[in-house]
Design a protein around this motif. Structure first.
Motif, short mmCIF file in Angstrom:
data_model
loop_
_atom_site.label_atom_id
_atom_site.label_comp_id
_atom_site.label_asym_id
_atom_site.label_seq_id
_atom_site.Cartn_x
_atom_site.Cartn_y
_atom_site.Cartn_z
N VAL A 135 28.63 35.17 40.21
CA VAL A 135 29.61 34.57 41.94
C VAL A 135 30.88 34.83 41.29
N ASP A 136 31.46 35.44 39.88
CA ASP A 136 32.86 35.36 39.63
C ASP A 136 33.96 35.74 40.86
N PHE A 137 33.18 37.05 41.51
CA PHE A 137 34.22 36.92 42.59
C PHE A 137 34.88 36.27 43.41
N TYR A 138 33.91 35.24 43.86
CA TYR A 138 34.73 34.68 44.69
C TYR A 138 35.51 33.35 44.05
N SER A 139 35.88 32.97 43.21
CA SER A 139 36.58 31.99 42.52
C SER A 139 37.61 32.45 41.84
N GLN A 140 37.41 34.24 41.62
CA GLN A 140 38.69 35.35 41.24
C GLN A 140 39.20 35.22 42.61
N THR A 141 39.06 35.92 43.42
CA THR A 141 40.05 36.04 45.00
C THR A 141 40.73 35.15 45.17
N THR A 142 40.03 33.63 44.52
CA THR A 142 41.29 32.72 45.09
C THR A 142 42.18 32.59 44.14
N GLY A 143 41.52 33.38 42.31
CA GLY A 143 42.48 32.61 41.59
C GLY A 143 43.06 33.73 40.74
N ILE A 144 44.10 33.49 39.63
CA ILE A 144 44.21 34.84 39.19
C ILE A 144 43.61 35.16 38.08
N THR A 145 43.51 36.64 38.03
CA THR A 145 42.68 37.71 37.59
C THR A 145 43.92 38.53 37.08
N PRO A 146 43.43 39.46 36.61
CA PRO A 146 43.74 40.81 35.56
C PRO A 146 44.49 41.64 36.21
N PRO A 147 45.29 42.50 35.95
CA PRO A 147 45.79 43.46 36.51
C PRO A 147 44.74 44.40 37.26
N ARG A 148 43.93 44.59 37.15
CA ARG A 148 43.04 46.13 37.17
C ARG A 148 41.94 45.73 38.39
N VAL A 149 41.65 43.72 38.37
CA VAL A 149 41.23 43.61 39.69
C VAL A 149 41.86 43.33 40.75
N PHE A 150 40.97 44.43 41.79
CA PHE A 150 41.66 44.71 43.38
C PHE A 150 41.21 44.24 43.70
N LYS A 151 41.33 42.92 44.80
CA LYS A 151 41.20 42.23 45.88
C LYS A 151 40.86 42.64 47.14
N PHE A 152 40.61 42.90 47.99
CA PHE A 152 39.92 43.45 49.26
C PHE A 152 41.10 42.96 50.69
N PRO A 153 41.63 42.89 50.80
CA PRO A 153 42.43 41.94 51.86
C PRO A 153 41.57 41.03 52.60
N SER A 154 40.85 41.73 53.22
CA SER A 154 39.78 40.57 53.86
C SER A 154 39.41 39.49 53.18
N ASP A 155 38.93 40.19 52.39
CA ASP A 155 38.16 39.43 51.42
C ASP A 155 39.26 37.96 50.70
N GLN A 185 36.37 50.34 43.83
CA GLN A 185 36.72 50.35 45.01
C GLN A 185 37.14 51.86 44.92
N HIS A 186 36.87 52.65 45.24
CA HIS A 186 37.70 54.23 45.47
C HIS A 186 38.76 54.74 46.86
N PHE A 187 38.65 54.56 47.41
CA PHE A 187 38.95 54.82 49.17
C PHE A 187 40.28 53.81 49.87
N VAL A 188 39.98 52.27 49.60
CA VAL A 188 40.92 51.47 50.01
C VAL A 188 42.09 51.73 49.22
N ASP A 189 42.46 52.34 48.83
CA ASP A 189 43.39 52.61 47.28
C ASP A 189 43.13 53.34 46.14
N PRO A 190 43.57 54.73 47.04
CA PRO A 190 42.71 56.06 45.70
C PRO A 190 43.49 56.47 44.60
N THR A 191 45.02 55.61 44.46
CA THR A 191 45.57 55.61 43.44
C THR A 191 45.22 54.41 42.46
N ARG A 192 43.96 53.26 42.28
CA ARG A 192 43.19 52.55 41.94
C ARG A 192 42.13 52.71 42.02
N ALA A 193 41.78 54.14 41.80
CA ALA A 193 40.52 54.11 42.05
C ALA A 193 39.56 53.98 40.85
#
Length: 420
Positions: free
Chosen positions: A289-309, A268-276
């Motif tokens: 399919v990592d996106f599905y398990s990681q959206t609901t799980g614990i991830t490293p700090p760099r991973v940015f989860k969209f609130p809608s997801d 992402q670049h525009f949801v939070d520009p400070t974390r582009a």
């Protein structure tokens, strides 16, 4: 004529010439009956599957009356395979040759090869251009709903009507410029912008490692009329609003669950520009399919989860399918392909006259063989080494010195400037 009445008419008719069609119609009639009983609860197996027909395939518009029409009808009703596995065979004639001009798909093979060069990174990841091409396909087609009927959808207006200036399309300007350059190069051979955008999305999807080979059709009508605003999803919206938004596009909850999985490749670049440059899972540029398990799980700090997801992942109409995708690559690929065929035909009212050109797409890549420097990658995912974000977007390997990433980025820029 309602769908059930139309099915009864076909089942009673003696003119069912398509092999196996009667069995498919009987199966669909059962599904529709089951879904009707479940719609009040909205939590059944068929209650949240997308089965509605589109455009000229709707009974009141005459229904399917061509091989392509019946193929798409089968995909939309979950009775036909949504992925295509037949590849281009033999040589390729020049675009201006009589042989190529006599074959609708020939020019699209040339275009697909050009796209593949830009979309496939040196490391094997798909590049930022590929990921943007998928998003461009979404944003052109997604500007349709049942309330707009024949207005909007997959008509090329995102570029032809300059919708790229809208805030909801931030980040699509570069891929829009590249797509316009392809259009300027190939439009003399009769290709359209709407088809070009959807071809780009499907080439990009299969170029990403593990991505499906979505069945691909050409022959849409272009439009220079701007689509309505506020028909695309907002990353801060609540789950119920998003489900309603997509149901108004004939895409029900399970279909929405499959489509949002495209975030698995993104940064992402525009949801939070400070974390582009921050990714939506730990493997950007890979269609896993990592996106599905990681959206609901614990991830490293760099991973940015969209609130809608995050909101969608726990919604009662979505959470079960979400969990199934988390451990089911083939399941997700099939569902995504089916729903993307649907999405790519929103607002298209000449489906019966389209031509299938799936065989021009690149071959599938069902292996991930990217040899990154794991120490560097882990530091990046932990929040350090910000320049790695750019290297991954450009499809480069994460190396100890990252010099290759800088060279690769400069190469992409030169290629883009030359095309423009």
């Amino acid at each position: 004529m309602k769908t059930a009445t139309f099915l009864n008419f076909l089942l009673a008719s003696g003119a069912l010439a398509w092999p196996g069609l009667k069995n498919i119609l009987t199966d669909l009639e059962t599904k529709l009956s089951t879904r009707s009983a479940l719609d009040t609860r909205q939590d059944g197996v068929f209650g949240d599957d997308s089965l509605e027909l589109l455009g000229d395939l709707r009974p009141e518009k005459g229904g399917p009356n061509s091989p392509t029409g019946w193929t798409v009808w089968g995909i939309l009703t979950s009775s036909t395979e949504p992925q295509g596995f037949t590849e281009w065979q033999g040589g390729l004639s020049s675009p201006s040759s009589k042989k190529c001009m006599a074959d609708t798909c020939c020019i699209w093979r040339h275009i697909a090869l050009d796209m593949e060069k830009l979309f496939r990174g040196q490391s094997g990841r798909c590049t930022k251009y590929a990921r943007a091409a998928v998003r461009l396909g979404f944003h052109d087609a997604g500007t349709w709903s049942k309330f707009t009927d024949d207005y909007g959808g997959a008509d090329g207006s995102i570029i032809l009507a300059n919708e790229l200036g809208r805030a909801e399309n931030n980040g699509l300007q570069d891929i829009g410029a590249v797509t316009l350059s392809w259009y300027n190069q190939y439009s003399k051979y009769g290709i359209g912008m709407a088809d070009l955008i959807q071809m780009g999305a499907n080439v990009a999807t299969v170029v990403c490692p593990l991505g499906p080979r979505v069945r691909t059709f050409v022959g849409r009508h272009d439009s220079t009329r701007p689509a309505f605003n506020n028909l695309l999803p907002n990353v801060f919206a609540d789950a119920d609003s998003l489900i309603e938004l997509f149901e108004n596009k004939t895409i029900r909850a399970h279909g929405l669950t499959a489509l949002v999985g495209a975030h698995t490749t993104s940064q992402q670049h525009f949801v939070d520009p400070t974390r582009a440059g921050d990714p939506q899972d730990t493997t950007p540029g890979i269609w896993d399919v990592d996106f599905y398990s990681q959206t609901t799980g614990i991830t490293p700090p760099r991973v940015f989860k969209f609130p809608s997801d995050v909101k969608l992942s726990v919604h009662p109409r979505i959470s079960v399918e979400w969990s199934q995708f988390a451990s089911g690559q083939n399941h997700w690929n099939e569902d995504y392909a089916r729903e993307y065929v649907r999405l790519s035909l929103l607002g298209v009212n000449n489906i019966n006259s389209l031509t299938e050109c799936t065989h021009v797409l690149p071959a599938r890549n069902m292996k991930v063989t990217i040899s990154d420097d794991q120490t560097k990658l882990k530091k990046w995912l932990s929040g350090g080494l910000n320049k790695i974000s750019t290297a991954i977007e450009d499809g480069a390997k994460v190396t100890k010195d990252l010099a290759g990433a800088v060279v690769r980025r400069q190469w992409f820029r030169r290629e883009e400037e030359e095309k423009l």
